[in-house]
Design an enzyme around this catalytic site. Structure first.
Site, mmCIF file in Angstrom:
data_model
loop_
_atom_site.group_PDB
_atom_site.id
_atom_site.type_symbol
_atom_site.label_atom_id
_atom_site.label_comp_id
_atom_site.label_asym_id
_atom_site.label_seq_id
_atom_site.Cartn_x
_atom_site.Cartn_y
_atom_site.Cartn_z
ATOM 1 C CG HIS A 185 -1.940 -0.921 1.129
ATOM 2 N ND1 HIS A 185 -2.919 -1.686 0.217
ATOM 3 C CD2 HIS A 185 -2.458 -1.863 2.593
ATOM 4 C CE1 HIS A 185 -3.503 -2.473 0.595
ATOM 5 N NE2 HIS A 185 -3.515 -2.417 2.302
ATOM 6 N NE ARG A 241 -18.668 -2.380 2.926
ATOM 7 C CZ ARG A 241 -19.712 -1.868 2.122
ATOM 8 N NH1 ARG A 241 -20.568 -1.993 2.561
ATOM 9 N NH2 ARG A 241 -18.823 -0.894 1.083
#
Length: 313
Positions: free
Chosen positions: A128, A269
């Site tokens: 990241h 999700r």
């Protein structure tokens, strides 16, 4: 493969357990002006990472948090498995062979990088980090990097839900509170707009391929085909379809407990596009539109994001 999955889930479980003992304001630390989660990253590891020696045949996925990292990790692991002539099946759950080391470059103990020297090629790594915080050997050795970017409104929305689902990051009572932190550079791994601006300096390099979350959603088969070509991996039509099928959101969510343990539902999700419309206020839309216009819109990476298509109400 079971051992490597266990290494992944054990690491996450330990980090969550450690985080649950800390106060909210103890969960993050600052390194070179950017915040990181204290239970999975450390200044000592960042220092050790600077001298990490990358190999020219390493495979690196670079993406800001909640940009689709787990999705692309699945695809890349499967492509590597195919290139090594390992057999994939519809039934084999989750990721193809994962390295024993937690694949995120900046996550883990300082001794991790010495252990990684013993891993066979090709090593698969995820990060990241912004480019200026990566080891210089990655660019010196022209390691191939797949840069994944996603529209910033969905990134923020997904990040908010993720923060409230896992104890390693500070949770938020309201979306408004999170939005304020996200826009004022107080989110983990720093400001997304700065992340995009810094990576934009590198996207013309021949060893870097940029793909957007949205284009991969629009045409998964074409995306996988282009990624395979970039890494020099030849796919049959059957292999292509299998990689696409195994990396579908439905397939990954179904197998998430095996691949990501008890936090599978937190990592997977919705996996959609334009979920931001359910949470952004008109004022927040205007604020993000203004920052994007000022910092990113005029860049090549900004144009590739098709902001007007995916981020305008």
């Amino acid at each position: 493969m079971e051992n490597s999955r266990k290494a992944f889930t054990d690491f996450v479980d330990k980090a969550v357990a450690a985080a649950s003992l800390l106060n909210r304001d103890e969960l993050m630390f600052s390194y070179k002006g950017i915040l990181y989660p204290v239970t999975i990253c450390s200044p000592e590891a960042f220092k050790a990472l600077e001298s990490f020696e990358a190999r020219s045949d390493d495979v690196i996925l670079a993406a800001y948090p909640k940009s689709g990292t787990n999705w692309l990790s699945q695809i890349l692991n499967d492509l590597i498995a195919i290139s090594q002539k390992k057999t994939l099946t519809k039934e084999s759950s989750g990721d193809a062979e994962k390295p024993q080391e937690f694949p995120y470059l900046e996550v883990g103990d300082p001794e991790k990088y010495e252990r990684m020297m013993k891993l066979p090629s090709p090593r698969f790594m995820v990060t990241h980090l912004r480019p200026e915080n990566l080891p210089t050997s990655i660019f010196k050795n022209k390691v191939k990097i797949l840069l994944l970017v996603r529209n910033p409104k969905d990134v923020a929305t997904s990040f908010f839900h993720f923060c409230n689902g896992i104890a390693t990051l500070p949770s938020y009572e309201t979306w408004d509170d999170f939005f304020t932190d996200f826009m004022s550079k107080k989110a983990a791994w720093g400001c997304y707009f700065e992340y995009l601006s810094e990576w934009n300096k590198y996207i013309d390099k021949e060893n870097i391929m940029t793909i957007t979350y949205e284009e991969l959603k629009e045409n998964p088969a074409l995306g996988v085909k282009n990624i395979a070509a970039f890494f020099g991996i030849t796919l049959t039509e059957e292999e292509l379809q299998l990689v696409v099928e195994r990396s579908s959101f439905q397939s990954m969510k179904k197998n998430s407990e095996k691949t990501h343990g008890s936090f599978g539902n937190v990592f997977f999700r919705k996996g959609g596009v334009r979920d931001w419309k359910n949470i952004f206020s008109e004022d927040q839309n205007e604020k993000m539109d203004k920052v994007f216009e000022e910092q990113v819109a005029g860049t090549k990476l900004g144009k590739k994001l098709k902001y007007d298509v995916y981020c305008k109400a």
